[in-house]
Enzyme design. Structure first.
Site, PDB file in Angstrom:
ATOM      1  N   GLY A  35       7.326   0.699   8.057  1.00  0.00           N
ATOM      2  CA  GLY A  35       6.202   1.724   6.640  1.00  0.00           C
ATOM      3  C   GLY A  35       6.095   3.377   7.165  1.00  0.00           C
ATOM      4  O   GLY A  35       7.293   3.346   8.082  1.00  0.00           O
ATOM      5  N   ASP A  75      -4.903   1.277  -2.939  1.00  0.00           N
ATOM      6  CA  ASP A  75      -4.043   1.542  -3.534  1.00  0.00           C
ATOM      7  C   ASP A  75      -2.850   0.833  -3.765  1.00  0.00           C
ATOM      8  O   ASP A  75      -1.758   0.227  -3.317  1.00  0.00           O
ATOM      9  CB  ASP A  75      -3.249   1.792  -1.478  1.00  0.00           C
ATOM     10  CG  ASP A  75      -1.929   2.705  -1.450  1.00  0.00           C
ATOM     11  OD1 ASP A  75      -1.763   2.994  -2.510  1.00  0.00           O
ATOM     12  OD2 ASP A  75      -1.408   2.574  -0.880  1.00  0.00           O
TER      13      ASP A  75
END
Length: 696
Positions: free
Chosen positions: A21, A135
């Site tokens: 990520g 998010d």
């Protein structure tokens, strides 16, 4: 990256690397204590000294440790060991929803509804624990092979109290709610907006707002209306479209107020396709972002600009150096200023009164000019005497008015008849040098204009003259056939014939640009001299906008190109870590470019991230090249490889004491190489090189 086989916390054995990520790597591991597979997210070592990132990383575990729901990736453990920050979580098999959409294109309505209900269920569980994700996006949603949904990555989530919270850290801008884009406040309804954008992408295969930079996209969320999904795909149920549009309303109070209500409506999509049950709340602005004073807004903006979050819109604004879009956001804040209700009522009353008075004045003026208002004038004469008083009233008779008609173009007889019908008298005059007995003379001038009012019986002077527009056989023209003429040629031909030209331009896939493809009237028609001929000129092939193909598979990219009338061109491959393996990393024509319909667009498919290496070696010389110990000279070591040379050691005052000599060196290539020893420019010896590969 940590080594395979490393044991963390005395129980978690690292088995394999399964993903990366923005600031962490994810590994598959085995928990030896409970004998189960888990996923371990490990903060990259370069961020260990960044307190803000470490805090954000550990917050994910703190935010969701108490959650236990089938649609949320569960957190089991967290820790810090050997300089490694890690979070232990449920191992969810499958792919991200983003990759799922790219691989299979837009989802069916049933799959969209099914996935949306599962995502909303996970969000509802988080909201019930006063946790806002902030998010929600397809990249943070996992889809298993069986269609099971898991919401993950609560890395920027924040626990909510009874009030809404300030969003100093914002999620991905394409899924950002307007209140987050403003840098204001976010609550549970912000997650519902982001879910609405995600539902839009599932149903259509695209996001509603996309642009060249994050500031432009954020402004679209604030200002632009979303194109209804059915404009792209009419097969989407109307009920599903209404739900998506309600989720993505600009004001939080107009959206679903909680995930439970959203789930309830989603379950009715197919039982009530027309969507009459989707209730749209009246506009009552209770949003905290719209009730802030200018001082509060400035304070919010200042806090945003000081934020360390790389994804915040305010950070992008600073990088953009106060772009035009930023000033537009300022206007949005200004628009939120409220108006005093008493002052508003007063202004409204004054406006209505002024309108009534203005209307009466206009009616009076128009009526007076047209003699619609007539009043009897009474004149009183009073004579006085000692014994009596006599009063006499005198009134005038009402006069009737008629409106003048348009008499131009009428012959004398026609004009006389028309004037008689109007109870008016016609008095005729003649233009110079005309035959007064010519019956073809027409009225070319009239004393009063059409619509003027005059009393009945009024004499109206009319002037007779020759009809300048009267045509003869010589004035009649046959229109030529102009199809496939060049534009300039067609205009020249028509002009020479005494005809006028009107040009219309349009795209054509069959007629070359600049050539006539249609005309009106058609060739062979007979028209008067001076008649206007309309020609339609081809602009050439239609222009289309090249879409963004980044992140798509080759199959999906080709389908997207075909959808807009373009073709897939050459397909090549290259290493890249920007997108997944098998996805488009580069396209031959940039997105947003206007090109001819049918143009081929080449793409480059990613082979994944390529590891790079450099090569290290050393040479050890034990024997001195000098004959006598007191001798000195220039000693050089030259590395020769692949036809090139490089000095790896040089000493102008070397002696026997300089030996034994050890020299380390490196190269970008692992091809065979030789080290040559020179003494005062003369070759003394050669040494073969063995390379050791070292990862960069």
């Amino acid at each position: 990256m940590i080594q395979i086989g490393t044991i963390l916390g005395g129980r978690y054995e690292i088995l394999e690397h399964i993903g990366s990520g923005g600031m962490a790597d994810v590994y598959k591991a085995r928990c030896h204590k409970l004998n189960r597979y888990v996923a371990i997210k490990v903060l990259r070592s370069e961020y260990n000294d960044d307190d803000a990132l470490v805090h954000r990383f550990t917050k994910e575990a703190q935010s969701t440790a108490g959650l236990n729901h089938p649609n949320i990736v569960n957190i089991y453990d967290a820790g810090y060991e050997l300089g490694i920050h890690y979070i232990v979580m449920e191992l969810a098999e499958g792919m991200t929803l983003k990759r799922y959409i790219r691989r299979y294109g837009r989802l069916s309505a049933r799959e969209t509804v099914d996935f949306s209900i599962q995502i909303a269920s996970g969000i509802q569980a988080a909201h019930e624990h006063h946790i806002i994700h902030r998010d929600i996006k397809p990249q943070n949603i996992l889809v298993s092979d069986s269609g099971k949904i898991k919401v993950t990555d609560f890395g920027i989530a924040k626990a909510a109290t009874g009030d809404t919270i300030a969003s100093s850290t914002m999620g991905s801008v394409r899924y950002l709610s307007p209140e987050q884009a403003r840098g204001g406040y976010s609550d549970e309804r912000s997650d519902i907006y982001s879910l609405g954008i995600t539902m839009y992408e599932m149903a259509t295969g695209k996001v509603p707002f996309d642009g060249e930079n994050t500031v432009a996209i954020a402004l679209m969320h604030i200002k632009d209306e979303i194109t209804p999904p059915r404009c792209y795909f009419p097969d989407i149920p109307l009920s599903l479209e209404k739900i998506i549009l309600k989720c993505t309303m600009k004001h939080p109070e107009e959206r679903y107020q909680n995930a439970e209500d959203l789930i309830e409506d989603l379950k009715k999509v197919f039982s009530c396709p027309d969507g009459n049950y989707v209730y749209m709340d009246p506009l009552v602005d209770d949003s905290p972002t719209r009730a802030r004073t200018r001082e509060e807004i400035e304070e919010i903006k200042k806090s945003l600009s000081d934020s360390d979050d790389d994804n915040s819109v305010s950070k992008v604004k600073t990088a953009e150096k106060q772009t035009e879009e930023e000033s537009n956001i300022e206007e949005d804040y200004d628009d939120d200023e409220s108006v005093n209700p008493k002052m508003e009522k007063m202004i409204k009353g004054i406006t209505i009164l002024f309108g009534i008075l203005l209307g009466c004045l206009i009616i009076y003026l128009v009526g007076s000019s047209m003699h619609l208002f007539h009043f009897k004038n009474n004149k009183a004469t009073t004579e006085s005497s000692v014994t009596e008083t006599t009063t006499e009233a005198v009134s005038t008779e009402e006069v009737k008015y008629v409106k003048i008609s348009n008499l131009l173009g009428l012959t004398r007889k026609e004009a006389e008849a028309k004037m008689e019908d109007l109870s008016l008298k016609a008095v005729f005059e003649y233009e110079d040098d005309v035959d007064h007995n010519d019956s073809t003379l027409i009225v070319v001038k009239q004393q009063y204009e059409k619509g003027e009012s005059v009393p009945e019986g009024t004499e109206v002077t009319l002037t007779l003259g020759v009809d300048e527009n009267a045509t003869t056989e010589n004035d009649r023209i046959e229109v030529p056939a102009l199809i496939n003429y060049q534009e300039d040629q067609a205009v020249e031909v028509l002009t020479q014939l005494g005809l006028k030209v009107k040009k219309i331009y349009t795209n054509s896939d069959t007629v070359e640009a600049g050539y006539v493809m249609k005309q009106s009237p058609k060739g062979g028609s007979i028209v008067d001299k001076g008649f206007t001929i309309t020609i339609t000129v081809s602009r050439g092939v239609s222009q289309v906008i090249v879409p963004s193909l980044s992140g798509m598979t080759q199959e999906v990219a080709e389908r997207e190109l075909n959808r807009v009338g373009l073709k897939l061109g050459q397909v090549t491959s290259d290493y890249s870590g920007l997108v997944g393996v098998g996805e488009v990393v580069k396209q031959g024509i940039p997105s947003g470019t206007s090109v001819d319909k049918g143009t081929e667009v080449s793409i480059v498919i990613s082979l994944g991230e390529q590891e790079t290496y450099h090569y290290e070696s050393s040479v050890s010389i034990t024997d001195s090249p000098f004959e006598n110990e007191e001798d000195t000279g220039k000693v050089e070591l030259i590395l020769e490889q692949n036809g090139s040379s490089k000095t790896i050691y040089s000493n102008n005052k070397a002696s026997s004491g300089s030996f034994p000599l050890n020299v380390d060196f490196e190269s970008k290539s692992e091809e065979d190489a030789t080290v040559i020893l020179y003494l005062d420019g003369t070759e003394v010896d050669r040494y073969d090189v063995e390379w050791n590969a070292v990862a960069d």
